[in-house]
Every structure is written in C-alpha cells, then in structure tokens.
Design an enzyme around this catalytic site. Structure first.
Site, PDB file in Angstrom:
ATOM      1  CG  ASP A   9      -1.607   1.218   1.534  1.00  0.00           C
ATOM      2  OD1 ASP A   9      -2.442   1.576   0.710  1.00  0.00           O
ATOM      3  OD2 ASP A   9      -1.319   1.870   2.563  1.00  0.00           O
ATOM      4  CG  ASP A  11      -1.532   7.823   0.655  1.00  0.00           C
ATOM      5  OD1 ASP A  11      -0.457   8.178   0.181  1.00  0.00           O
ATOM      6  OD2 ASP A  11      -2.639   8.225   0.222  1.00  0.00           O
TER       7      ASP A  11
HETATM    8  C1  LIG Z   1     -12.411   8.572   7.112  1.00  0.00           C
HETATM    9  C2  LIG Z   1     -11.836   8.387   5.747  1.00  0.00           C
HETATM   10  N1  LIG Z   1     -12.373   9.052   4.693  1.00  0.00           N
HETATM   11  C3  LIG Z   1     -11.843   8.910   3.491  1.00  0.00           C
HETATM   12  C4  LIG Z   1     -10.768   8.118   3.303  1.00  0.00           C
HETATM   13  C5  LIG Z   1     -10.196   7.982   1.952  1.00  0.00           C
HETATM   14  N2  LIG Z   1      -8.788   8.168   1.808  1.00  0.00           N
HETATM   15  C6  LIG Z   1      -8.025   8.887   2.617  1.00  0.00           C
HETATM   16  S1  LIG Z   1      -6.412   8.914   2.089  1.00  0.00           S
HETATM   17  C7  LIG Z   1      -6.761   7.874   0.821  1.00  0.00           C
HETATM   18  C8  LIG Z   1      -5.710   7.344  -0.087  1.00  0.00           C
HETATM   19  C9  LIG Z   1      -5.250   6.014   0.418  1.00  0.00           C
HETATM   20  O1  LIG Z   1      -4.142   5.592  -0.315  1.00  0.00           O
HETATM   21  P1  LIG Z   1      -3.446   4.187  -0.022  1.00  0.00           P
HETATM   22  O2  LIG Z   1      -4.336   3.156  -0.640  1.00  0.00           O
HETATM   23  O3  LIG Z   1      -2.113   4.285  -0.696  1.00  0.00           O
HETATM   24  O4  LIG Z   1      -3.309   4.043   1.450  1.00  0.00           O
HETATM   25  C10 LIG Z   1      -8.105   7.603   0.800  1.00  0.00           C
HETATM   26  C11 LIG Z   1      -8.775   6.813  -0.251  1.00  0.00           C
HETATM   27  C12 LIG Z   1     -10.250   7.446   4.418  1.00  0.00           C
HETATM   28  N3  LIG Z   1      -9.168   6.637   4.314  1.00  0.00           N
HETATM   29  N4  LIG Z   1     -10.796   7.579   5.633  1.00  0.00           N
HETATM   30 MG   LIG Z   2      -2.722   3.288   3.154  1.00  0.00          MG
END
Ligand SMILES: Cc1ncc(C[n+]2csc(CCOP(=O)(O)O)c2C)c(N)n1
Ligand SMILES: [Mg+2]
Length: 265
Positions: A9, A11
């Site tokens: 992954d 982030d």
């Molecule tokens: C409460 C809440 N609302 C919205 C999001 C959406 N979100 C946040 S950062 C991200 C990118 C992740 O990338 P990676 O797949 O590289 O970790 C996404 C899709 C969340 N995580 N939590």
């Molecule tokens: Mg992540």
C-alpha cells in the site's frame, strides 16, 4: 528472481502520511477540502481539489515540491532496496494517484524497484491542472465489492495478480498495508502468504475483528523499524522454507526464526 511478490500500500505504509491530505494541507486548501468532503466520494473530491488549487494559482511544480518533502521513515527506502536486491517482485496497490506516487518514488530513487503501480490514473491537462480519475470507472460499471470504495477494489487487483502468478509457477505474497481498503485484498491471500497490517490502523482492527476471514499469516508492524525488520525476516524465512525440501538442516533455523517474529494469534 526469488519466488516472492511484495505488495505495498502507499499512504501510511511506504510514506508516513496520506498523500492527498498532505498536498491539500501543505498548499493551504484545508478549509475548502473540509467543506467539500461530505458532498462527494474521495476520489472525485481529489480531482476537484486539484481544480481548486489550480484556481488559487498553485502550479504542478508547487505540488511536486510538496510531494518531495513528504514524511517517510528512514528505514523504509533501505527495506525496499534490500527486498529488491534479494530478487523480490515489488508492486504498489494504492488508492492515491499515479502522479503523486511516481513523483515521490522517483524523488526517493526507488521507482525502478517496482514492476507495477496499480492506482488511480492521473495526468496534467493542457491548462497545467492535475486531473485524478478513478481506477475503476464507476459511472460505467460497479465493481460489485461491498467492502471497497466505488473507485477501487484492491481485492480485484490482488485476484488479477494471483491469476498472473499462477501462470508463472508457485509464488508467495507479502502484503503491507494500513487502511480499510487493504482488508478486502487481505481476505484473498492464501495460507502460505503473509499479511503485514500496521498496528492500530484500520486494516489491523478489521483483521482482529474478523480473524476467520484471513488465511494468511499475520505480522503486525508499528513503524519503519518493524517495516524493515519484519519484511526482511519474512523474505529470508520464506526463501528458507522453499529450500527446506532440498536441505532439511534448514528446518530448525526456519522454525527458530518463525518464533522470533511477532504475530497476531
Ligand atoms: C475517514 C476516511 N475518509 C476517506 C478516506 C479515503 N482516503 C483517505 S487517504 C486515501 C488514499 C489512500 O491511499 P493508499 O491506498 O495508498 O493508502 C483515501 C482513499 C479514508 N481513508 N478515511
Ligand atoms: Mg494506506
């Protein structure tokens, strides 16, 4: 080439923040982001935020500069370089976007370590504005997974990788992740695979609550020290267990290392 595929992954796994929040906050667009957040899906919001930044006069170079100083634990790049040097096939599966990930990996000097980046496509348009598109076009068709956001089912991506690996003989997977979106792919892993959830993050909590849905061995990690230590130990262990059939003297060493690893029971 070892028989190991390591899937990362991005982030809060490779880097120590969410890249989307990092760019928005560092370029001073947090208020508009908070206003728009309840009104649209995350992936569409990111495309819209790039438009807002463009309207405020922020250039693609400003975004690059912010990405180039993203926080990352000092052990993470050495861990990735070592896994690559040991012959592992490294891939990214991320709900961030291609521009962010490629910019950061190139800046860190590790883009070439990865054979594949699976993420939301992005491009710079004719006005110099960054556009972010969904990985699955949810306006055209639904990916059908109830666990995942509409733009990306990481489980579908893992199934595609598993089908590809099946044609290349036996390969084992190590998956590292933190987010809720990393739970679906983790349920697709086999007994011989390894899942590394980041302790106290959403995927770790989901695994603890749904232990029966995860067949893979689970090894939690806290920070870059664990990321480096556990990943390299697992790679060594998995390579040893492949050699066990030809050299049974490895067996004790192999069992010993297994005990030394921290696992979720
Ligand atoms: C409460 C809440 N609302 C919205 C999001 C959406 N979100 C946040 S950062 C991200 C990118 C992740 O990338 P990676 O797949 O590289 O970790 C996404 C899709 C969340 N995580 N939590
Ligand atoms: Mg992540």
């Amino acid at each position: 080439m070892s028989g190991i595929v390591v899937i990362f992954d991005f982030d809060e796994t490779i880097i120590d923040v969410d890249s989307d929040n990092w760019v928005v906050n560092e370029l001073g667009a947090t208020d508009i982001f908070n206003q728009l957040l309840p009104t649209m899906p995350w992936n569409s919001l990111m495309d819209r935020m790039m438009e807002e930044l463009h309207l405020q006069g922020k250039t693609i170079e400003d975004i690059e500069q912010v990405l180039n100083r993203v926080p990352i634990h000092p052990r993470v790049v050495p861990a990735i370089k070592a896994a690559y040097a040991l012959g592992c096939d490294l891939r990214v599966v991320s709900d961030a976007n291609m521009f962010y990930i490629e910019t950061i990996l190139k800046h860190l000097g590790i883009r070439e370590c990865f054979s594949e980046i699976n993420t939301n496509p992005s491009f710079v348009d004719e006005e110099g504005k960054l556009r972010v598109l969904p990985y699955h076009d949810f306006h055209k068709s639904d990916h059908g997974c109830k666990l995942c956001p509409p733009n990306m089912c990481k489980g579908k991506i893992i199934e595609r990788i598993q089908a590809e690996l099946a044609t290349k003989g036996k390969k084992r997977i190590i998956y590292l992740g933190d987010g809720g979106g990393d739970f679906c792919p983790c349920t697709k892993l086999e007994e011989s695979d390894n899942m590394m959830p980041r302790k106290d993050f959403p995927v770790w909590k989901l695994i603890c609550e749904n232990r029966d849905l995860v067949k893979a061995e689970v090894h939690e990690w806290v920070d870059g020290i664990d990321f480096h230590g556990i990943l390299l130990q697992l790679i060594t262990l998995m390579e040893d267990s492949e050699n066990v059939i030809v050299d049974s003297t490895n067996l004790f060493d192999c069992k010993f290392k297994r005990i030394a690893l921290r696992s979720i029971a």
